[in-house]
Design an enzyme around this catalytic site. Structure first.
Site, mmCIF file in Angstrom:
data_model
loop_
_atom_site.group_PDB
_atom_site.id
_atom_site.type_symbol
_atom_site.label_atom_id
_atom_site.label_comp_id
_atom_site.label_asym_id
_atom_site.label_seq_id
_atom_site.Cartn_x
_atom_site.Cartn_y
_atom_site.Cartn_z
ATOM 1 N N ASN A 91 20.292 -6.500 -14.453
ATOM 2 C CA ASN A 91 20.878 -7.434 -15.411
ATOM 3 C C ASN A 91 21.619 -6.734 -16.550
ATOM 4 O O ASN A 91 22.452 -5.875 -16.304
ATOM 5 C CB ASN A 91 19.794 -8.376 -15.940
ATOM 6 C CG ASN A 91 19.142 -9.175 -14.845
ATOM 7 O OD1 ASN A 91 19.775 -9.490 -13.847
ATOM 8 N ND2 ASN A 91 17.867 -9.476 -14.982
ATOM 9 N N VAL A 93 0.876 -1.174 0.000
ATOM 10 C CA VAL A 93 0.000 0.000 0.000
ATOM 11 C C VAL A 93 0.911 1.222 0.000
ATOM 12 O O VAL A 93 1.742 1.385 0.898
ATOM 13 C CB VAL A 93 -0.937 0.017 1.215
ATOM 14 C CG1 VAL A 93 -1.839 1.258 1.177
ATOM 15 C CG2 VAL A 93 -1.779 -1.244 1.258
ATOM 16 N N GLY A 143 9.775 1.948 1.193
ATOM 17 C CA GLY A 143 9.380 2.756 2.342
ATOM 18 C C GLY A 143 10.480 3.679 2.838
ATOM 19 O O GLY A 143 11.576 3.748 2.277
#
Length: 626
Positions: free
Chosen positions: A494, A290, A545
């Site tokens: 990559n 979220v 976060g």
């Protein structure tokens, strides 16, 4: 005796004089002295050094160093260092640490975790070998500012490695077939029992309630491919350092053919606040992240401060383990009264921080985390849909039960792809402050992607992250389709090169799709991703976060770039064109500080028409887009 000695000395002196005159040293020395004398600088020799440095040769690459280091979650990854010959001396210019390409699964099986660890170690060890040997030799004496040439050579090298790998696999298959042919000639007593056992799985497969498109095979990653992306990014950082400009401006110049943009826009951050775990006793499986998106009229600093206020309030609401209230009860809570009576809630273990840098919690319903966010915003005087917006990473590809042919959104609750579309429509009608859904469906459910875009394209962004991985194969097969969507999440991992990223974002810009630069699960402390996002002009940036050093470092870099652009008066207000376009088409007035969800008659082409028409995309060779 003196005359022969003078003759011997005269030769070297004449050679020296001719040598210095040939390089205009006397002339330039005179110019320097004449220019500096009126100024009488405090550091005369420093000024002389600065004056003559502009006549020195351009730095060239003299050495690449690859080493095995650890990323933010303690997994091995690759670091690439660039050394250049600068004014006749070897000098370390910069380094970059690549992010791990692999996802971090929840509660993996021991054998799976062991296999992943071995594969990761092999890949990093091979990448280190490539950098220290082949790439070190191949790129020596090249200018670090020649990004296109370097990336072309890296692409050609990678292509050769892919071809070699295919030849090895082909030879192994031929050897395996030959061995099988020999053993099949000898009768085996276990042949019949084996055949009976093989029949049982067939009966189980027939249990599937409805045929669904099978999962496409996982896109293979060549062992050692980290070396390509890591070297390309390190060269770009070296070029920026030598050019004495920040990396984001260097990237912007590469994208705009060496012209510096007059103004630059910062990407809007998608800040992850909650990571919903999918293990018992938690029932909710659909929501992985979220995220909060600050409104565009706020500065980045103000937006981050708002997010921190909401995060603190959520922690306060849920602080006593096992005593937090469910969503509707939380909505009536005020400060110290938030923890009074109520049923035991599954939102727990607050002090656990995910590898994504956010709180880990468990929920019993899809509405529960959304109501929690709404309550926290209300308690700090903010309104979702005006002062802050939500985005949800559904990660639906992790939820498919291939026996039932349905998604398990809650423990024991399954929905078909068509039912998922109806569920999302109902969800956005109930929570209109959600402006982005990431991976709401598997990439294989293309018809349902079409349906959800028709149903919700006027209300929120429908973004493909896992569903976009096959774009890298378009060059091989032009008939590959990916779902219709509003935009894609790009990850620098990559063998992706800087030139690839610039070209891909240019293609997306041309088709007016939104570009989101995202950090992988295995993130490193290198903050170059932020410069890449600003340089290519990404609409959003998805960094996780506001906890864990490898995450916060990137937010701090984003804040520093905002401050620098504002100081230079080159900071353009984010999404100004999109807001003006939306407001012109809407009869109702929008608040000045709102990032409005796109309206049907105000949609950019990427939301109102089928998006990502793959036949119109021409990608650079060996590009990887996820």
């Amino acid at each position: 005796q003196e005359q022969p000695q003078r003759r011997r000395l005269r030769g070297p002196r004449q050679e020296a004089a001719e040598y210095y005159r040939g390089h205009q040293v006397p002339q330039r020395m005179e110019e320097a002295l004449n220019a500096l004398f009126p100024r009488r600088p405090a550091d005369l020799y420093g000024e002389l050094a600065n004056y003559f440095s502009k006549f020195s040769k351009a730095p060239v690459i003299c050495k690449l160093v690859g080493r095995k280091v650890l990323d933010g979650v303690g997994q091995p990854t690759l670091e690439v260092e660039i050394y250049c010959t600068v004014k006749n001396y070897e000098k370390r210019i910069c380094s970059t640490v690549m992010s791990s390409h692999s996802q971090i699964p929840e509660n993996p099986l021991p054998e799976t975790a062991e296999a992943d660890e071995k594969e990761r170690n092999d890949s990093v060890n091979t990448a280190v070998e490539w950098v220290n040997e082949s790439l070190n030799t191949m790129l020596r004496d090249l200018k670090p500012t020649d990004q296109c040439k370097v990336d072309k050579m890296l692409g050609e090298y990678f292509t050769k490695q892919v071809e070699q790998k295919k030849e090895i696999q082909k030879q192994e298959e031929e050897d395996g077939e030959a061995t099988l042919a020999l053993t099949s000639c000898t009768p085996s007593a276990t042949a019949l029992p084996g055949g009976k056992k093989a029949a049982k799985p067939g009966k189980k497969v027939a249990v599937a309630e409805r045929a669904i498109p099978p999962a496409e095979p996982v896109e293979s990653v060549l062992c050692g491919s980290l070396a390509i992306g890591g070297t390309s990014l390190a060269i770009a950082k070296a070029g920026a350092t030598i050019s004495h400009i920040p990396l984001y401006l260097y990237i912007a110049r590469l994208k705009h053919d060496q012209d510096s943009p007059k103004e630059m826009t910062l990407p809007l951050p998608m800040v992850t606040l909650l990571n919903c775990e999918k293990i018992s006793p938690a029932k909710l499986k659909l929501v992985k992240e979220v995220m909060l998106i600050p409104p565009v009229q706020l500065s980045l600093k103000q937006g981050i401060e708002r997010v921190l206020d909401i995060q603190k309030e959520i922690m306060r609401l849920l602080e006593p383990p096992g005593k937090a209230q469910s969503g509707p009860q939380l909505a009536d809570s005020k400060k110290g009264k938030a923890h009074n009576a109520g049923k035991k809630a599954p939102l727990r273990a607050l002090k656990r921080i995910s590898h994504l840098g956010c709180l880990i919690t468990g929920c019993d319903s899809l509405e529960q985390p959304l109501l929690l966010m709404q309550t926290a915003c209300n308690n700090v005087g903010l309104e979702l849909g005006t002062d802050m917006y939500l985005a949800i990473n559904c990660a639906a590809h992790e939820l498919m039960d291939y026996v039932k042919g349905k998604y398990e959104i809650l423990t024991g609750m399954f929905k078909s792809p068509d039912e998922m579309v109806d569920m999302y429509v109902e969800l956005l009608n109930k929570f209109p402050f959600i402006i982005a859904l990431i991976d709401p469906l598997r990439k294989e459910d293309r018809q349902q992607w079409n349906n959800i875009c028709c149903a919700l394209g006027s209300k929120c962004y429908l973004v493909a992250e896992d569903a976009a991985t096959y774009i890298s194969k378009l060059k091989i097969d032009q008939n590959i389709n990916i779902p219709i969507c509003s935009g894609v999440v790009l990850k620098y991992i990559n063998q992706t090169k800087v030139s690839d990223l610039i070209e891909l974002t240019g293609l997306l810009d041309g088709q007016r799709h939104i570009t989101i630069l995202g950090s992988p699960d295995g993130e490193s402390s290198d903050d170059s991703l932020v410069d890449l996002a600003v340089g290519v002009g990404a609409r959003f940036i998805k960094l996780g976060g506001l906890s864990r050093g490898e995450r916060v470092t990137k937010y701090n870099r984003l804040l520093a770039i905002e401050e620098e652009l504002a100081k230079n008066r080159t900071l353009r207000e984010a999404n100004l064109e999109f807001i003006a376009f939306a407001e012109e088409s809407q009869p109702e007035k929008q608040p000045s500080d709102v990032l409005p969800p796109p309206k049907q008659d105000a949609l950019p082409p990427q939301l109102s028409q089928p998006a990502l028409q793959v036949r119109s995309l021409q990608l650079p060779e060996n590009s990887t887009l996820t």
